[in-house]
Scaffold this motif. Structure first.
Motif, PDB file in Angstrom:
ATOM      1  N   PRO A  48       0.796  -1.228   0.000  1.00 36.19           N
ATOM      2  CA  PRO A  48       0.000   0.000   0.000  1.00 36.19           C
ATOM      3  C   PRO A  48       0.834   1.286   0.000  1.00 36.19           C
ATOM      4  CG  PRO A  48      -0.142  -1.130   2.118  1.00 36.19           C
ATOM      5  CD  PRO A  48       0.597  -2.030   1.188  1.00 36.19           C
ATOM      6  N   VAL A  49       1.978   1.257   0.677  1.00 41.46           N
ATOM      7  CA  VAL A  49       2.890   2.408   0.720  1.00 41.46           C
ATOM      8  C   VAL A  49       4.318   1.868   0.720  1.00 41.46           C
ATOM      9  CG1 VAL A  49       1.308   4.000   1.904  1.00 41.46           C
ATOM     10  CG2 VAL A  49       2.773   2.503   3.245  1.00 41.46           C
ATOM     11  N   PRO A  50       5.280   2.668   0.254  1.00 38.30           N
ATOM     12  CA  PRO A  50       6.663   2.171   0.185  1.00 38.30           C
ATOM     13  C   PRO A  50       7.229   1.699   1.527  1.00 38.30           C
ATOM     14  CG  PRO A  50       6.439   4.207  -1.056  1.00 38.30           C
ATOM     15  CD  PRO A  50       5.140   4.007  -0.322  1.00 38.30           C
ATOM     16  N   ASN A  51       6.882   2.338   2.614  1.00 37.77           N
ATOM     17  CA  ASN A  51       7.457   1.979   3.923  1.00 37.77           C
ATOM     18  C   ASN A  51       6.478   1.155   4.765  1.00 37.77           C
ATOM     19  OD1 ASN A  51       5.653   4.042   4.304  1.00 37.77           O
ATOM     20  ND2 ASN A  51       6.897   5.125   5.800  1.00 37.77           N
ATOM     21  N   TRP A  52       5.673   0.326   4.128  1.00 32.73           N
ATOM     22  CA  TRP A  52       4.631  -0.431   4.819  1.00 32.73           C
ATOM     23  C   TRP A  52       5.186  -1.323   5.924  1.00 32.73           C
ATOM     24  CZ3 TRP A  52       4.296  -5.720   5.118  1.00 32.73           C
ATOM     25  CH2 TRP A  52       5.128  -6.437   4.266  1.00 32.73           C
ATOM     26  N   GLN A  53       6.412  -1.790   5.788  1.00 30.00           N
ATOM     27  CA  GLN A  53       6.994  -2.699   6.776  1.00 30.00           C
ATOM     28  C   GLN A  53       7.348  -2.015   8.094  1.00 30.00           C
ATOM     29  OE1 GLN A  53      10.260  -4.310   4.476  1.00 30.00           O
ATOM     30  NE2 GLN A  53       9.154  -6.224   4.173  1.00 30.00           N
TER      31      GLN A  53
END
Length: 173
Positions: A48-53
Motif C-alpha cells: 500500500p505504501v513504500p514503507n509499509w513494513q
C-alpha cells in the motif's frame, strides 16, 4: 518457560503474521490457520505504501504449552501464483531456521540495560515472525522489542528500545 541465561537473547514463544503482494493468488497456512483467507483467491497488487513494513507486526500468538512444548507447531505452507502465471509451492521449516531460538537484533550487549537483560532469563522475549510473499520472492523476518540504555530518539524518554525488522531468510523461486 525459563531461559538458560540472558545472553544471547532467546525466545520460546512467538507471534506470527504474513502478507502477500504482486501475486495472482496466494495461500499461506500456519498451524492450521489461513493467513490469506480473505485475500488468497484475489490478485494482490503492490504494498500500500513504500514503507509499509515500518509498522508491520504479527497478531497470531503461538505458545509452546499449546503445542506439546514445541516453539513451532509445524511448518508454514505456501501456495501461490506469481505475476507471470507460474504456480509455486514451498514449505518453510521455522524450527530449522530458528534452531537456536536466537532473537535477531542489531544491539551489542553493553547497549542493553542489565536489569532488563537479567529479566529475559526468567521471561524471554516473544518476537514477531513475519512471512512475506512478493511475486517470486519469499522472505522471513523477525521483529522483537529490545530495551536500550540510551534514547533512540534524542529527548524522548519513551524511546529506550529498538524494534527493528530483521531479515532472517529469503529465497526467489
Amino acid at each position: 518457560m525459563e531461559g538458560k541465561g540472558p545472553w544471547p537473547l532467546r525466545f520460546y514463544s512467538h507471534s506470527f503474521g504474513a502478507r502477500h503482494f504482486h501475486t495472482q493468488r496466494c495461500q499461506i497456512i500456519y498451524n492450521n490457520n489461513s493467513f490469506t483467507r480473505l485475500t488468497g483467491d484475489k490478485p494482490a497488487g503492490p504494498p500500500p505504501v513504500p514503507n509499509w513494513q515500518d509498522d508491520w507486526s504479527a497478531h497470531y500468538g503461538v505458545v509452546p504449552s499449546d503445542h506439546g512444548g514445541r516453539t513451532f507447531p509445524g511448518p508454514v505452507e505456501l501456495w501461490w501464483t506469481s505475476l507471470d502465471g507460474v504456480t509455486h509451492e514451498a514449505t518453510l521449516d521455522l524450527d530449522a531456521l530458528f534452531k537456536e531460538r536466537l532473537i535477531l537484533h542489531s544491539l551489542a550487549k553493553d547497549e542493553i540495560p542489565e536489569g532488563w537483560l537479567a529479566g529475559c532469563s526468567r521471561d524471554p522475549i516473544s518476537p514477531d515472525i513475519l512471512v512475506e510473499v512478493n511475486d517470486r520472492t519469499v522472505s522471513i523476518y523477525m521483529r522483537a522489542l529490545v530495551a536500550t540504555k540510551e534514547e533512540q530518539i534524542p529527548g524522548n524518554p519513551h524511546s529506550k528500545g529498538r524494534n527493528d525488522l530483521m531479515l532472517a531468510w529469503t529465497h526467489t523461486y
